[in-house]
Design a protein around this motif. Structure first.
Motif, PDB file in Angstrom:
ATOM      1  N   HIS A   1      32.656  42.453  32.517  1.00  0.00           N
ATOM      2  CA  HIS A   1      32.888  41.093  32.035  1.00  0.00           C
ATOM      3  C   HIS A   1      34.110  40.940  31.141  1.00  0.00           C
ATOM      4  CE1 HIS A   1      29.162  39.995  33.886  1.00  0.00           C
ATOM      5  NE2 HIS A   1      29.178  38.787  33.373  1.00  0.00           N
TER       6      HIS A   1
ATOM      7  N   ILE B   1      32.902  44.910  39.470  1.00  0.00           N
ATOM      8  CA  ILE B   1      31.978  43.824  39.126  1.00  0.00           C
ATOM      9  C   ILE B   1      30.579  44.199  39.608  1.00  0.00           C
ATOM     10  CG2 ILE B   1      31.439  41.373  39.365  1.00  0.00           C
ATOM     11  CD1 ILE B   1      34.372  40.898  40.069  1.00  0.00           C
TER      12      ILE B   1
ATOM     13  N   HIS C   1      28.031  42.767  40.772  1.00  0.00           N
ATOM     14  CA  HIS C   1      27.491  42.289  42.051  1.00  0.00           C
ATOM     15  C   HIS C   1      28.322  42.727  43.252  1.00  0.00           C
ATOM     16  CE1 HIS C   1      25.106  40.214  39.252  1.00  0.00           C
ATOM     17  NE2 HIS C   1      26.021  39.329  38.933  1.00  0.00           N
TER      18      HIS C   1
ATOM     19  N   ASP D   1      23.044  38.116  34.267  1.00  0.00           N
ATOM     20  CA  ASP D   1      24.194  37.384  34.788  1.00  0.00           C
ATOM     21  C   ASP D   1      23.669  36.495  35.910  1.00  0.00           C
ATOM     22  OD1 ASP D   1      27.468  37.542  35.161  1.00  0.00           O
ATOM     23  OD2 ASP D   1      26.374  37.072  36.997  1.00  0.00           O
TER      24      ASP D   1
ATOM     25  N   HIS E   1      24.829  35.124  38.490  1.00  0.00           N
ATOM     26  CA  HIS E   1      25.234  35.323  39.883  1.00  0.00           C
ATOM     27  C   HIS E   1      24.612  36.550  40.539  1.00  0.00           C
ATOM     28  CE1 HIS E   1      28.057  32.344  38.427  1.00  0.00           C
ATOM     29  NE2 HIS E   1      27.897  31.859  39.630  1.00  0.00           N
TER      30      HIS E   1
ATOM     31  N   SER F   1      36.556  37.733  41.592  1.00  0.00           N
ATOM     32  CA  SER F   1      35.185  37.451  41.131  1.00  0.00           C
ATOM     33  C   SER F   1      34.140  37.975  42.110  1.00  0.00           C
ATOM     34  CB  SER F   1      34.937  35.966  40.874  1.00  0.00           C
ATOM     35  OG  SER F   1      34.540  35.310  42.056  1.00  0.00           O
ATOM     36  N   CYS F   2      32.886  37.917  41.689  1.00  0.00           N
ATOM     37  CA  CYS F   2      31.802  38.380  42.560  1.00  0.00           C
ATOM     38  C   CYS F   2      31.543  37.391  43.682  1.00  0.00           C
ATOM     39  CB  CYS F   2      30.541  38.612  41.747  1.00  0.00           C
ATOM     40  SG  CYS F   2      29.953  37.144  40.896  1.00  0.00           S
TER      41      CYS F   2
ATOM     42  N   CYS G   1      35.864  41.133  36.117  1.00  0.00           N
ATOM     43  CA  CYS G   1      35.527  39.709  36.255  1.00  0.00           C
ATOM     44  C   CYS G   1      36.737  38.815  36.001  1.00  0.00           C
ATOM     45  CB  CYS G   1      34.426  39.328  35.284  1.00  0.00           C
ATOM     46  SG  CYS G   1      32.851  40.133  35.654  1.00  0.00           S
TER      47      CYS G   1
ATOM     48  N   CYS H   1      37.448  34.769  36.032  1.00  0.00           N
ATOM     49  CA  CYS H   1      36.214  34.060  36.395  1.00  0.00           C
ATOM     50  C   CYS H   1      35.576  33.467  35.150  1.00  0.00           C
ATOM     51  CB  CYS H   1      35.218  34.975  37.095  1.00  0.00           C
ATOM     52  SG  CYS H   1      33.630  34.174  37.388  1.00  0.00           S
ATOM     53  N   LEU H   2      35.530  34.253  34.077  1.00  0.00           N
ATOM     54  CA  LEU H   2      35.012  33.678  32.835  1.00  0.00           C
ATOM     55  C   LEU H   2      35.925  33.924  31.652  1.00  0.00           C
ATOM     56  CD1 LEU H   2      31.869  35.441  31.288  1.00  0.00           C
ATOM     57  CD2 LEU H   2      33.725  36.613  32.447  1.00  0.00           C
TER      58      LEU H   2
ATOM     59  N   ASN I   1      33.470  30.836  40.802  1.00  0.00           N
ATOM     60  CA  ASN I   1      32.269  30.033  41.027  1.00  0.00           C
ATOM     61  C   ASN I   1      32.042  28.888  40.075  1.00  0.00           C
ATOM     62  OD1 ASN I   1      31.345  31.583  38.688  1.00  0.00           O
ATOM     63  ND2 ASN I   1      31.271  33.261  40.159  1.00  0.00           N
TER      64      ASN I   1
ATOM     65  N   ARG J   1      36.091  26.943  31.320  1.00  0.00           N
ATOM     66  CA  ARG J   1      35.520  28.172  31.870  1.00  0.00           C
ATOM     67  C   ARG J   1      36.584  29.265  32.016  1.00  0.00           C
ATOM     68  NH1 ARG J   1      30.833  31.166  33.416  1.00  0.00           N
ATOM     69  NH2 ARG J   1      31.429  32.529  35.120  1.00  0.00           N
TER      70      ARG J   1
HETATM   71  S1  SF4 Z   1      30.227  35.282  37.880  1.00  0.00           S
HETATM   72 FE1  SF4 Z   1      32.172  35.930  37.112  1.00  0.00          FE
HETATM   73  S2  SF4 Z   1      31.623  36.783  35.141  1.00  0.00           S
HETATM   74 FE2  SF4 Z   1      29.699  36.726  36.283  1.00  0.00          FE
HETATM   75  S3  SF4 Z   1      29.611  38.737  37.313  1.00  0.00           S
HETATM   76 FE3  SF4 Z   1      30.639  37.324  38.699  1.00  0.00          FE
HETATM   77  S4  SF4 Z   1      32.799  37.674  38.337  1.00  0.00           S
HETATM   78 FE4  SF4 Z   1      31.697  38.476  36.597  1.00  0.00          FE
END
Ligand code: SF4
Lengths: 464, 198
Positions: free
Chosen positions: A63, A107, A109, A128, A130, A344-345, A405, A408-409, A427, A433
């Motif tokens: 993250h 990541i 996921h 998390d 996702h 990102s995931c 990540c 993404c965040l 996402n 964000r």
């Molecule tokens: S949503 Fe974004 S922050 Fe959460 S695991 Fe997936 S890539 Fe990482």
């Protein structure tokens, strides 16, 4: 009574039913990362508890890790502190830890499925939201809070009421340039961000049956954006082929036995859902979002809807457009773009990089665009190199970053500056964000690539 | 984490009538870097509450001295987005014990119940009545009665009941959490795990 896929997996994991309360629900696989686990470990320590089944928990750092110069010490002391806590806690409790620099790092996921930790019929959680990604394998997978992380560490269980069931069927043939991301953004735009709250979704129909595992992961990943706890797809030959021979997948006879069981994980004829939706693949265009939640998406050639044409509060809607600097009935095509984020995931797997490369091949990055191309894991990064994708993108003027990540965040340094526009394959397009004041348009890797080479929002079908 | 018991709460309330308030607004990701559960209240609604130079934004309701209290009244679909429990911690740590909305996002609601914040879901009409009561008189008190499962606008006497499952209710009334419960059934969990294939 006929059972759904979801029923089969859920019911087989209930340790105890509490009258008037939640089920005590057993968790097969637990992923942890540096941000939502330290306080949980602190809780264990304060109560003098141990990790009950360390072999069922897997730690990876993602993250807030940097995406350049990962060999150097992490500069931000707070991030470094969390990374250190993850490493020390994992070590103290005998949990496998793929920290920064580890060849399996990435990541959570992305690395879970890639290594065969995820499997059909499993129950999987992570701090998390996702985590729903893993539902692509026919698992029940969802995000949990830190208190629940502590519960899983100490008892391998959480307490959850069984959610309601929803099925979303998409049948027909997807058009040229229409990707799994578009299918998901389309569904969310139809259901809104709260349309599936309280439900667990099963995706069914030819579109998902014909989808690759990467695509299914993208779709399940985004289930949470319509409020669902998670989404899942019945396992089939595509699933088994993906998992076979992964490092932590079962081998030999145990594998055959497992596959025989996994084949039974299907919704039976006549099983009841609390809600069902049907969509036609041919209605789906490449999508893009124009507002500040993932439900605010439209086909890329459409104009931004008028406030009175959308459900919900007009004030909230106008605040959202104001934040984006857009007006009702604006066309999205031609909108200015400053940043492009591929990763990102949701869309940081090899297929996403292949898609991106298919458009930028033989073209050049637009001069004013800053592009962050961030693989979801080292394994993805390796494939990008092996398959010659790195050469294609380098030729086009792009550079590749290291896994994490990232934007993404935006917990690390990859922050979109205030007021700037980003086309992102991630996402969430919430206010701030991707960095305070950042403005995000969510889209597929193809739309991201089209924006990256033209410098504005462009229909990728015109470049294919 | 233990929290204070919840029984009957009578308090003024803070109105935030926006829809789809997501957890990135409640607590932006950059404040998730702590390894202890401390100080999250300071960053509750950080970017709505403060300018980039950390000066308070006067227009935001938490900076308006007229409004205060232990109840936060939000718009529809409150708490959507990420699973970060930090959002619920921030709400608790700031001093709220109850959030009222006509619709909650799942994980947020669940997280609230785990950390001692009572989520009270009311009808859209009742939610409107609460906002009206507060805007008429910021000193208007709301009573949230957990044993009876009712919420009352004291000024008008308007009342609605709310739902909570009996297990969670017991927990909130006693300040217990799920870990206490799970610890007491370890043997049962272990024999369950022994029968699993994987
Ligand atoms: S949503 Fe974004 S922050 Fe959460 S695991 Fe997936 S890539 Fe990482």
């Amino acid at each position: 009574m006929s059972k759904t896929l979801f029923d089969k997996v859920w019911d087989s994991h209930v340790v105890r039913k509490i009258e008037g309360g939640p089920d005590v629900f057993f968790i097969d696989r637990h992923f942890i990362h540096e941000v939502t686990s330290p306080v949980a470990f602190l809780g264990l320590k304060n109560r003098g508890l141990k990790v009950l089944y360390p072999e069922r928990t897997f730690a990876t750092a993602d993250h807030n890790t940097p995406t350049i110069n990962q060999h150097l010490p992490v500069e931000d002391p707070l991030s470094a502190n969390q990374l250190k806590a993850l490493e020390e806690n994992s070590k103290a409790h005998g949990i496998s830890h793929w920290g920064l620099g580890h060849k399996k790092n990435g990541i959570v996921h992305v690395v879970g499925p890639e290594n065969g930790i995820t499997f059909p019929g499993a129950t999987i959680v992570c701090g998390d939201s996702h985590t729903s990604t893993h539902g692509a394998f026919g698992a029940i997978a969802f995000g949990i809070g830190t208190s629940e992380v502590e519960m899983v560490l100490s008892t391998q269980c959480i307490m959850q009421p069984k959610p309601k069931k929803m099925r979303i069927n998409v049948n027909g043939q997807l058009g040229k340039g229409v990707t799994p991301k578009d299918v998901a953004l389309y569904i969310i735009s139809q259901l809104t961000t709260s349309g599936a709250t309280g439900y667990f979704v099963e995706y069914a129909g030819d579109v998902f049956e014909n989808m690759t595992m990467e695509g299914r992961m993208t779709v399940c990943n985004l289930s949470i954006e319509m409020g669902a706890r998670g989404g899942m797809i019945a396992p089939d030959e595509t699933t088994f082929a993906y998992l076979k021979d992964k490092p932590l997948s079962l081998k030999g006879e145990a594998w055959d036995e497992a596959v025989a069981y996994w084949k039974t994980l299907k919704t039976e004829e006549g099983a009841a859902f609390d809600k069902e939706f049907n969509f036609n693949a041919s209605d789906i265009e490449p999508m893009i979002t124009y507002g500040t939640n993932p439900g605010m998406g439209i086909g890329i050639t459409n104009n931004i809807p008028d406030a009175d044409a959308v459900e919900g509060g007009v004030a909230t809607y106008k605040k959202s457009l104001d934040y984006m600097g857009y007006s009702e009935s604006d066309a999205m095509i031609g909108k200015k773009v400053d940043y492009v984020f591929l990763g990102s995931c949701t869309n940081g797997r090899i297929e996403d990089f292949r898609a991106f490369a298919s458009i930028v091949k033989g073209r050049k990055k637009a001069d004013h665009i800053t592009a962050w191309l961030v693989p979801g894991s080292h394994e993805v990064e390796d494939k990008i190199k092996e398959e010659g994708i790195l050469d294609i993108i380098t030729e086009a003027g792009f550079t590749l970053r290291q896994p994490g990540c990232s934007a993404c965040l935006a917990m690390n340094d990859d922050k979109i500056p205030a007021g700037k526009y980003a086309v992102s394959t991630s996402n969430r397009n919430f206010e701030g964000r991707q960095g305070p004041g950042s403005r995000t348009m969510l889209a597929s890797p193809l739309v991201a690539a089209a924006a990256a080479v033209t410098g504005v929002v462009t229909d990728p079908r015109t470049l294919l | 984490m233990a929290y204070d018991k919840f029984n009957i709460l009578t308090s003024t309330a803070v109105p935030l009538p926006l829809e789809n308030v997501d957890t990135d607004q409640i607590i932006p990701a950059r404040f998730l870097k702590a390894t202890e559960r401390k100080g999250f209240g300071d960053n509750l609604f950080r970017d709505w509450r403060y300018n980039a130079d950390n000066s308070p934004k006067e227009s935001f309701v938490l900076n308006n001295p007229v409004y205060g209290g232990k109840i936060l009244v939000g718009g529809k679909n409150f708490g959507s987005g990420s699973s970060r429990e930090h959002a619920a911690w921030a709400v608790y740590d700031y001093g709220f014990r109850c959030v009222v909305s006509s619709f909650f996002a799942d994980i947020f609601k669940n997280n609230c119940l785990n950390v001692g914040v009572l989520p009270v879901q009311v009808s859209p009409e009742f939610s409107e009545q609460i906002f009206e009561a507060i805007y008429n008189d910021p000193k208007a008190e709301i009573e949230v009665n957990l044993p009876e499962q009712t919420i009352t606008i004291l000024a008008t006497g308007a009342q609605e009941s709310f739902e909570i499952n009996s297990y969670k209710k017991e927990n909130m009334l006693n300040g217990f959490d799920d870990i206490d419960y799970l610890q007491n059934m370890k043997g049962e969990i272990e024999s369950f795990a022994n029968d699993l294939m994987l």
